[in-house]
Design a protein around this motif. Sequence first.
Motif, PDB file in Angstrom:
ATOM      1  N   LYS A  59       0.266   5.484   0.811  1.00  0.00           N
ATOM      2  CA  LYS A  59      -0.608   6.281   1.598  1.00  0.00           C
ATOM      3  C   LYS A  59      -0.441   7.488   0.793  1.00  0.00           C
ATOM      4  CE  LYS A  59      -2.211   8.495   5.993  1.00  0.00           C
ATOM      5  NZ  LYS A  59      -2.109   8.559   7.371  1.00  0.00           N
TER       6      LYS A  59
ATOM      7  N   GLY B  86     -13.898  10.424   7.195  1.00  0.00           N
ATOM      8  CA  GLY B  86     -12.780   9.163   7.538  1.00  0.00           C
ATOM      9  C   GLY B  86     -11.530  10.278   7.057  1.00  0.00           C
TER      10      GLY B  86
ATOM     11  N   THR C 259       0.816  -1.188   0.024  1.00  0.00           N
ATOM     12  CA  THR C 259       0.012  -0.153  -0.010  1.00  0.00           C
ATOM     13  C   THR C 259       0.835   1.404  -0.023  1.00  0.00           C
ATOM     14  OG1 THR C 259      -0.168   0.165   2.421  1.00  0.00           O
ATOM     15  CG2 THR C 259      -1.786  -1.226   1.167  1.00  0.00           C
TER      16      THR C 259
ATOM     17  N   THR D 159      -6.211  10.476   1.421  1.00  0.00           N
ATOM     18  CA  THR D 159      -6.820  10.264   2.571  1.00  0.00           C
ATOM     19  C   THR D 159      -6.496  11.138   3.652  1.00  0.00           C
ATOM     20  OG1 THR D 159      -5.142   8.550   3.030  1.00  0.00           O
ATOM     21  CG2 THR D 159      -7.010   7.794   1.924  1.00  0.00           C
TER      22      THR D 159
ATOM     23  N   GLY E 234      -6.916   2.524   1.103  1.00  0.00           N
ATOM     24  CA  GLY E 234      -8.137   3.336   1.204  1.00  0.00           C
ATOM     25  C   GLY E 234      -8.943   3.051   0.132  1.00  0.00           C
TER      26      GLY E 234
END
Length: 386
Positions: A55, A140, A53, A108, A326
């Motif tokens: 971010k 979120g 992943t 995010t 996400g």
Amino acid sequence: MTTTNFDELATRILGGGAATEADALAVLQAPDSELMGVVAAAGRLRRAYFGNTVKVNYLVNLKSGLCPENCNYCSQALGSQAPILKYSWLSKEETLKQAGAGLRGGATRVCMVSSGRGPSERDIDKVVEMTEALKDEYDGVEVCACLGLLKDGQAARLKAAGVDAYNHNINTAESHHDNIVQTHTYDDRIDTIGKAKDAGLSPCSGLIAGLGETDEQLVEALFALKALDTDSIPVNFLMPFDGTPYQNTWELSPLRCVKILTMARFVCPDKEIRIAGGREMHLRTLQATALQVANSIFLGDYLTSEGQDAKADLEMLRDNGFTILGLDADAFDELIASHDRPAAAHGCGDSCGDSCGGCASGDTAGGTCGPQIRTRGAGTAVPANA
């Protein structure tokens, strides 16, 4: 000289051990021919804690330029002649618009940044209002504030409003700090990080490489960040803006930058290592290689300079097998498809093609060119690069 086995080092760390300062120095000084082996070893740590992943973070420059601090590397600092955008505080509505562009683009976390020594209480009022509005509109979303040196009680106010993290970079080793700025001290910066942690904000603090520091000072800075237990570590590479004391300073190569990020992963294996300012300019074709050890980037533009085209960022992640934290695979594909529009719509200069982060061709033919000044997004009427 003892040769370090980096795969054994990764195994030791995964077993609960820790990298030493000698280990970190060995990473920085590893032969270029061994780089991929070093990256592969550090990549084991990255995958153990973060899988594949990435971010995605998005910067919103709430107030640009007009800063009374003399940080020699900064285009917004006192005395800087860099031809950057200068504007006072964005409105709440404009902040929501700019942040929304980044969030729709796959981010995010929104990083709300303001130039200046530190916020007044009225400034905190503005950020509180902006944060509450962002949290109401975007479920979120993480909010990170970066407002300079904090006074007593200000971190608690930000936390109560819903701010999740506070960024305040140490920037360099304590032993090198006074060479790069003279209007505040290293201890001032440590104090603000402490205030943020005490209030329950996630501490975000990193460094800038390429400021004339030694290998030993880079190691010193990384171990200081480890001691501070910062949750996220943005690693910036000096962008030598014309009109600043560091103009025409080119100390970094793509290989050097990958080694710095790899060292950060060995020293802080379970922390978010973010490739920050200067990514495109200094890593160039090794951006994806760097993400084998780092696990976080900024999407699109930076505070005063333009970054790589947002679609190119997203395609780079997908092409190299990364996923966005996400987002599931279908949403990732849909996000990239939504960017199918002519490059001219981004406001990009013809000379940079799809990558507007500036370049550093060093001693190659053509000389050097510095950062591409941001002329879109916050503080302009041009759509953001997201």
